[in-house]
Write an enzyme that holds these catalytic residues in place. Structure first.
Site, PDB file in Angstrom:
ATOM      1  N   ARG A 175      45.185  39.183  40.135  1.00 52.88           N
ATOM      2  CA  ARG A 175      45.464  39.631  41.503  1.00 52.88           C
ATOM      3  C   ARG A 175      44.237  39.660  42.414  1.00 52.88           C
ATOM      4  O   ARG A 175      44.351  39.854  43.615  1.00 52.88           O
ATOM      5  CB  ARG A 175      46.140  41.011  41.473  1.00 52.88           C
ATOM      6  CG  ARG A 175      47.631  40.895  41.208  1.00 52.88           C
ATOM      7  CD  ARG A 175      48.312  42.227  41.378  1.00 52.88           C
ATOM      8  NE  ARG A 175      48.068  43.086  40.227  1.00 52.88           N
ATOM      9  CZ  ARG A 175      48.148  44.423  40.273  1.00 52.88           C
ATOM     10  NH1 ARG A 175      48.441  45.025  41.402  1.00 52.88           N
ATOM     11  NH2 ARG A 175      47.920  45.143  39.195  1.00 52.88           N
TER      12      ARG A 175
ATOM     13  N   THR B 296      46.447  46.391  24.904  1.00 55.64           N
ATOM     14  CA  THR B 296      45.255  47.240  24.777  1.00 55.64           C
ATOM     15  C   THR B 296      45.008  47.639  23.317  1.00 55.64           C
ATOM     16  O   THR B 296      43.847  47.759  22.898  1.00 55.64           O
ATOM     17  CB  THR B 296      45.409  48.506  25.638  1.00 55.64           C
ATOM     18  OG1 THR B 296      46.702  49.088  25.379  1.00 55.64           O
ATOM     19  CG2 THR B 296      45.314  48.182  27.116  1.00 55.64           C
TER      20      THR B 296
ATOM     21  N   ALA C 278       1.744  37.774  72.700  1.00 54.99           N
ATOM     22  CA  ALA C 278       3.128  37.302  72.682  1.00 54.99           C
ATOM     23  C   ALA C 278       3.192  35.814  72.361  1.00 54.99           C
ATOM     24  O   ALA C 278       2.385  35.032  72.834  1.00 54.99           O
ATOM     25  CB  ALA C 278       3.773  37.568  74.034  1.00 54.99           C
TER      26      ALA C 278
ATOM     27  N   ASN D 266      48.984  58.523  32.040  1.00 52.91           N
ATOM     28  CA  ASN D 266      47.885  58.192  31.141  1.00 52.91           C
ATOM     29  C   ASN D 266      46.833  57.424  31.932  1.00 52.91           C
ATOM     30  O   ASN D 266      47.119  56.373  32.505  1.00 52.91           O
ATOM     31  CB  ASN D 266      48.434  57.315  30.006  1.00 52.91           C
ATOM     32  CG  ASN D 266      47.325  56.748  29.148  1.00 52.91           C
ATOM     33  OD1 ASN D 266      46.318  57.409  28.905  1.00 52.91           O
ATOM     34  ND2 ASN D 266      47.516  55.514  28.683  1.00 52.91           N
TER      35      ASN D 266
HETATM   36  C1  UD1 Z   1      47.430  50.749  30.557  1.00 53.61           C
HETATM   37  C2  UD1 Z   1      48.078  51.814  29.688  1.00 53.61           C
HETATM   38  C3  UD1 Z   1      48.865  52.775  30.562  1.00 53.61           C
HETATM   39  C4  UD1 Z   1      47.944  53.402  31.583  1.00 53.61           C
HETATM   40  C5  UD1 Z   1      47.215  52.323  32.373  1.00 53.61           C
HETATM   41  C6  UD1 Z   1      46.162  52.966  33.225  1.00 53.61           C
HETATM   42  C7  UD1 Z   1      48.580  50.677  27.596  1.00 53.61           C
HETATM   43  C8  UD1 Z   1      49.622  50.042  26.756  1.00 53.61           C
HETATM   44  N1  UD1 Z   1      48.980  51.148  28.780  1.00 53.61           N
HETATM   45  O1  UD1 Z   1      48.462  50.046  31.174  1.00 53.61           O
HETATM   46  O2  UD1 Z   1      49.442  53.776  29.772  1.00 53.61           O
HETATM   47  O3  UD1 Z   1      48.682  54.251  32.439  1.00 53.61           O
HETATM   48  O4  UD1 Z   1      46.572  51.396  31.499  1.00 53.61           O
HETATM   49  O5  UD1 Z   1      45.640  51.997  34.094  1.00 53.61           O
HETATM   50  O6  UD1 Z   1      47.446  50.796  27.166  1.00 53.61           O
HETATM   51  N2  UD1 Z   1      43.033  44.727  28.372  1.00 53.61           N
HETATM   52  C9  UD1 Z   1      42.414  43.955  27.397  1.00 53.61           C
HETATM   53  N3  UD1 Z   1      43.176  43.218  26.554  1.00 53.61           N
HETATM   54  C10 UD1 Z   1      44.533  43.208  26.604  1.00 53.61           C
HETATM   55  C11 UD1 Z   1      45.156  43.983  27.612  1.00 53.61           C
HETATM   56  C12 UD1 Z   1      44.378  44.746  28.466  1.00 53.61           C
HETATM   57  O7  UD1 Z   1      41.192  43.948  27.316  1.00 53.61           O
HETATM   58  O8  UD1 Z   1      45.137  42.513  25.799  1.00 53.61           O
HETATM   59  C13 UD1 Z   1      42.222  45.538  29.277  1.00 53.61           C
HETATM   60  C14 UD1 Z   1      42.331  45.100  30.714  1.00 53.61           C
HETATM   61  O9  UD1 Z   1      41.258  44.230  31.048  1.00 53.61           O
HETATM   62  C15 UD1 Z   1      42.198  46.407  31.482  1.00 53.61           C
HETATM   63  C16 UD1 Z   1      42.734  47.455  30.501  1.00 53.61           C
HETATM   64  O10 UD1 Z   1      42.699  46.850  29.231  1.00 53.61           O
HETATM   65  O11 UD1 Z   1      40.846  46.731  31.748  1.00 53.61           O
HETATM   66  C17 UD1 Z   1      44.114  47.935  30.860  1.00 53.61           C
HETATM   67  O12 UD1 Z   1      44.976  46.842  30.835  1.00 53.61           O
HETATM   68  P1  UD1 Z   1      46.212  46.761  31.802  1.00 53.61           P
HETATM   69  O13 UD1 Z   1      46.962  45.525  31.548  1.00 53.61           O
HETATM   70  O14 UD1 Z   1      45.774  47.025  33.190  1.00 53.61           O
HETATM   71  O15 UD1 Z   1      47.058  47.997  31.246  1.00 53.61           O
HETATM   72  P2  UD1 Z   1      48.319  48.604  31.922  1.00 53.61           P
HETATM   73  O16 UD1 Z   1      49.499  47.803  31.509  1.00 53.61           O
HETATM   74  O17 UD1 Z   1      48.108  48.827  33.346  1.00 53.61           O
END
Ligand code: UD1
Ligand code: CA
Length: 454
Positions: free
Chosen positions: A15, A79, A378, A167
């Site tokens: 994004r 994550t 100047a 969270n």
């Molecule tokens: C995650 C949380 C959610 C929380 C939110 C807060 C989980 C499953 N959910 O959701 O509960 O409210 O963050 O912002 O954890 N990332 C990786 N590898 C991956 C996926 C993500 O490194 O495979 C990193 C991303 O770069 C980012 C962070 O983890 O920095 C969070 O990932 P994102 O996809 O934004 O998580 P959300 O689905 O928003």
């Protein structure tokens, strides 16, 4: 017990619509990831692991030379999966703190509370209450108001979506416990991902106490997903910095029109007018006044310096009592001694100007050494470049250089010399004498200006 920090930064950042990886976008002049790294350093972490994704080589490159353990997560399977890539490298007794590469403004104190709880054997979870919790994982509590699990927005039913406690993602727990839970994760959910958040339910089942805490301010836990969010957090960050400076006694004419993109050290009674940008390492002595629309980068201003409106100053040292501007440009290598005056439309580069000298109007001074008590008239220009090489101009003390003089370097002007206006100086000028290079003025009587035929 040791502490190791894991920074999740494998997300694509789609994004942002940018070729630059998200965590390299800057906030307050520093990459997002650098903010997060400095939190880990504040906590004296024994190791910092950064989970990065494909195309993340640019990120690694930007932090070459930092003591970081880079872990590639080939596919972004969630994550929990991201943490699984790191956990084999961490010993069981160690406390693991999870941070996010795109959540830059978390406070060290907020994290310290969590680390302490985890070091007592609990699972520390940072939660927040948002009026608009859409998209976030929700904190589900039991009848006793104890946290029982987290449900992701996409998996939540209507009742769960009505929960406003979310969270933040930040958690801390011992590596041994985390490992046992991560190994049990499944992808059986709405997004087909390994959710780190599923470990909360597992911890509760294992009888581990969940210690929740909350950030002091909401912006601490706000992540950046778009340029608009980056801009919003930038303003937040700037306003925090401005408040801190005002608390130190700095007068900011308008804190919402002040930008610090780096480190600033200030003396007493500093006054900064509107639209000033300070970048890199900047130091301002006592009673320094900075006028409107000034940019200062990696420079030092001594006590009682006045920088008038619309100046650009870079890698310069400006000593006590100097007056600069309006509309002056001090380029790298400028060294002004005490009480020097530099006026409008003057450019100075790689030059030193000794005590009390004046360069007040429309001049270019490059690769020069100017003595004390000198007056540069100047429009004086040092011709320092012959098309291939740069050459030096050396001007002694108490020299008077008449207006519109060109000093063709290399050239030396002796102490106390006077150069008449309009000179082109190609040879060294002797001390104490008047030197002129001027065609004699003549008048042609009766000469008529050409006129257009009707
Ligand atoms: C995650 C949380 C959610 C929380 C939110 C807060 C989980 C499953 N959910 O959701 O509960 O409210 O963050 O912002 O954890 N990332 C990786 N590898 C991956 C996926 C993500 O490194 O495979 C990193 C991303 O770069 C980012 C962070 O983890 O920095 C969070 O990932 P994102 O996809 O934004 O998580 P959300 O689905 O928003
Ligand atoms: Ca997110």
């Amino acid at each position: 017990m040791g502490l190791e920090v894991v920074i999740l930064a494998a997300g694509q950042g789609t994004r942002m619509r940018s070729d630059l990886p998200k965590v390299l976008h800057t906030l307050g002049g520093r990459p997002l990831l650098e903010h997060v790294l400095s939190r880990a350093q504040d906590l004296d972490a024994d190791a910092i692991h950064v989970v990065y994704g494909h195309g993340g080589e640019k990120v690694r490159g930007a932090f070459k030379g930092c003591d970081l353990r880079w872990v590639l997560q080939e596919k972004q399977l969630g994550t929990g999966h991201a943490l699984l890539q790191v956990i084999p490298d961490i010993q069981d007794g160690t406390t693991v703190l999870v941070l996010y590469g795109d959540v830059p403004l978390i406070r060290t104190d907020t994290l310290r509370v969590m680390v302490d709880a985890a070091q007592d054997g609990d699972l520390a979870l940072l939660t927040a209450t948002f009026t608009d919790p859409g998209g976030y994982g929700r904190i589900v509590r039991d009848d006793m108001a104890k946290i029982s699990r987290i449900v992701e927005h996409k998996d939540a039913n209507d009742a769960e979506r009505a929960i406003t406690e979310i969270n933040t993602g930040f958690l801390a727990v011992s590596a041994g416990l985390l490992r046992s839970w991560l190994e049990q994760l499944s992808r059986d959910n709405a997004q087909g991902e390994y959710y780190l958040t599923d470990v909360i339910g597992m911890a509760v089942a294992d009888g581990i106490t969940i210690v929740d805490s909350q950030p002091q301010d909401e912006w601490e836990v706000l992540g950046i997903n778009s340029c608009a969010e980056l801009a919003q957090l930038e303003r937040k960050h700037q306003s925090e910095q401005a408040q801190a400076l005002m608390a130190q006694g700095v007068t900011l004419r308008d804190p919402s029109r002040f930008d610090l993109r780096g480190e600033l050290s200030v003396g007493r009674d500093v006054v900064i007018d509107i639209n000033v940008i300070l970048e890199g390492k900047v130091s301002l002595g006592d009673r320094v006044h900075i006028g409107a629309n000034v940019v200062i980068r990696n420079s030092t201003m001594g006590d009682d310096v006045t920088i008038k409106e619309n100046c650009v100053i870079e890698e310069a040292r400006v000593a006590r009592g100097c007056q600069v501007g309006p509309f002056a440009r001090l380029r790298p290598g400028t060294d002004l001694a005490n009480d020097v005056h530099v006026g409008n439309f003057v450019e100075i580069k790689k030059s030193s100007v000794a005590r009390g000298s004046k360069v007040n109007h429309l001049s270019y001074i490059g690769d020069s050494k100017i003595g004390s008590g000198v007056n540069i008239g100047a429009g004086t220009i040092t011709c320092n470049y012959d098309g291939a090489y740069k050459h030096q101009t050396i001007i002694g003390d108490d020299v008077f250089v008449g207006s519109a003089t060109q000093l063709v370097a290399p050239v030396t002007v002796g102490d106390g010399a006077t150069i008449g206006a309009g000179a082109t100086i190609t040879n060294n000028v002797p001390a104490g004498e008047l030197t002129l290079s001027r065609v004699k003025q003549k008048t042609i009587p009766g000469w008529k200006r050409p006129v257009k035929k009707p």
